[in-house]
Design a protein around this motif. Structure first.
Motif, PDB file in Angstrom:
ATOM      1  N   ASN A  24      11.644  11.216  19.612  1.00  0.00           N
ATOM      2  CA  ASN A  24      12.669  11.863  18.803  1.00  0.00           C
ATOM      3  C   ASN A  24      13.837  12.325  19.683  1.00  0.00           C
ATOM      4  OD1 ASN A  24      13.577  12.908  16.223  1.00  0.00           O
ATOM      5  ND2 ASN A  24      13.127  14.939  17.036  1.00  0.00           N
ATOM      6  N   ALA A  25      13.545  12.820  20.876  1.00  0.00           N
ATOM      7  CA  ALA A  25      14.589  13.287  21.794  1.00  0.00           C
ATOM      8  C   ALA A  25      15.505  12.151  22.247  1.00  0.00           C
ATOM      9  CB  ALA A  25      13.959  13.955  23.011  1.00  0.00           C
ATOM     10  N   PRO A  73      22.223  13.468  17.524  1.00  0.00           N
ATOM     11  CA  PRO A  73      21.370  14.632  17.245  1.00  0.00           C
ATOM     12  C   PRO A  73      21.176  14.944  15.762  1.00  0.00           C
ATOM     13  CG  PRO A  73      22.971  15.141  18.960  1.00  0.00           C
ATOM     14  CD  PRO A  73      23.330  13.792  18.420  1.00  0.00           C
ATOM     15  N   GLN A  74      22.111  14.551  14.916  1.00  0.00           N
ATOM     16  CA  GLN A  74      21.955  14.853  13.491  1.00  0.00           C
ATOM     17  C   GLN A  74      20.764  14.119  12.860  1.00  0.00           C
ATOM     18  OE1 GLN A  74      25.280  13.808  11.032  1.00  0.00           O
ATOM     19  NE2 GLN A  74      25.178  11.635  11.518  1.00  0.00           N
ATOM     20  N   TYR A  75      20.275  13.062  13.531  1.00  0.00           N
ATOM     21  CA  TYR A  75      19.143  12.305  13.013  1.00  0.00           C
ATOM     22  C   TYR A  75      17.815  12.704  13.651  1.00  0.00           C
ATOM     23  CZ  TYR A  75      22.681   9.458  10.816  1.00  0.00           C
ATOM     24  OH  TYR A  75      23.739   9.036  10.053  1.00  0.00           O
ATOM     25  N   ARG A  76      17.853  13.668  14.558  1.00  0.00           N
ATOM     26  CA  ARG A  76      16.626  14.159  15.179  1.00  0.00           C
ATOM     27  C   ARG A  76      15.922  15.132  14.259  1.00  0.00           C
ATOM     28  NH1 ARG A  76      19.341  15.574  20.877  1.00  0.00           N
ATOM     29  NH2 ARG A  76      19.784  13.446  21.505  1.00  0.00           N
ATOM     30  N   ILE A  77      14.616  15.126  14.337  1.00  0.00           N
ATOM     31  CA  ILE A  77      13.820  16.101  13.586  1.00  0.00           C
ATOM     32  C   ILE A  77      13.772  17.367  14.432  1.00  0.00           C
ATOM     33  CG2 ILE A  77      11.552  16.608  12.606  1.00  0.00           C
ATOM     34  CD1 ILE A  77      11.190  13.506  12.415  1.00  0.00           C
ATOM     35  N   PRO A  78      14.289  18.488  13.944  1.00  0.00           N
ATOM     36  CA  PRO A  78      14.340  19.711  14.748  1.00  0.00           C
ATOM     37  C   PRO A  78      12.959  20.133  15.250  1.00  0.00           C
ATOM     38  CG  PRO A  78      15.595  19.969  12.712  1.00  0.00           C
ATOM     39  CD  PRO A  78      14.843  18.669  12.607  1.00  0.00           C
ATOM     40  N   GLY A  79      12.926  20.521  16.537  1.00  0.00           N
ATOM     41  CA  GLY A  79      11.693  21.042  17.126  1.00  0.00           C
ATOM     42  C   GLY A  79      10.623  20.004  17.406  1.00  0.00           C
ATOM     43  N   SER A  80      10.971  18.738  17.386  1.00  0.00           N
ATOM     44  CA  SER A  80       9.944  17.710  17.591  1.00  0.00           C
ATOM     45  C   SER A  80      10.392  16.648  18.595  1.00  0.00           C
ATOM     46  CB  SER A  80       9.575  17.069  16.251  1.00  0.00           C
ATOM     47  OG  SER A  80      10.719  16.477  15.674  1.00  0.00           O
ATOM     48  N   ASP A  81      11.048  17.087  19.659  1.00  0.00           N
ATOM     49  CA  ASP A  81      11.552  16.141  20.655  1.00  0.00           C
ATOM     50  C   ASP A  81      10.462  15.272  21.265  1.00  0.00           C
ATOM     51  OD1 ASP A  81      14.120  16.932  20.214  1.00  0.00           O
ATOM     52  OD2 ASP A  81      14.344  18.029  22.094  1.00  0.00           O
TER      53      ASP A  81
END
Length: 144
Positions: A34-35, A40-48
């Motif tokens: 994910n990182a 960044p707008q397509y990343r799942i927050p807190g799940s790098d």
């Protein structure tokens, strides 16, 4: 055209696929987390650390996999990953390694009318497996 196995995991994709590669003689080809998503707008927050996609070659077969979030994950159902070991020793080795800490045992290793050894189980990562060693009973096919 050949089908590709794509497995989903609940946060332990890299661990599970590395385990499978070690046991089955596969090779991890790519791991995209994910990182690594460029926007960044397509990343799942807190799940790098979550795996968005990874690939393992297993002979001529490519096995793909990824993690899902708790709200997206669904237990696999309606299929088994079927392996046909070429010897009783290989069957026993695979069964011991894959079924260790199994989530469930649908059919313990036993002789059937079509195989010298057959087993069905769901491993500790939630992947359903079917092992089928026909041995001397090989007669042009099996149900697996």
């Amino acid at each position: 055209m050949e089908p590709t196995i794509y497995l989903f995991f609940k946060g332990n994709c890299l661990e599970a696929m590395t385990h499978y590669a070690e046991i089955l003689g596969g090779e991890i080809k790519d791991v995209f987390r994910n990182a690594d998503v460029p926007d960044p707008q397509y990343r799942i927050p807190g799940s790098d650390d979550m795996v968005m996609n990874m690939a393992m070659s297993l002979g001529d077969t490519l096995v793909l996999a990824s993690d899902n979030t708790d709200d997206m994950y669904q237990k696999p159902r309606g299929f088994y990953v079927s392996i046909a070991p070429t010897s009783r020793e290989e069957f026993d080795r695979l069964h011991t390694a894959l079924a260790r800490e199994a989530e469930s045992i649908e059919m313990p290793p036993e002789e059937t009318f079509w195989a010298e050894r057959f087993a069905m189980f769901t491993d500790k990562y939630g992947t359903p497996w079917m092992l089928n060693y026909e041995g001397g009973k090989a007669q042009g096919g099996s149900p697996a």
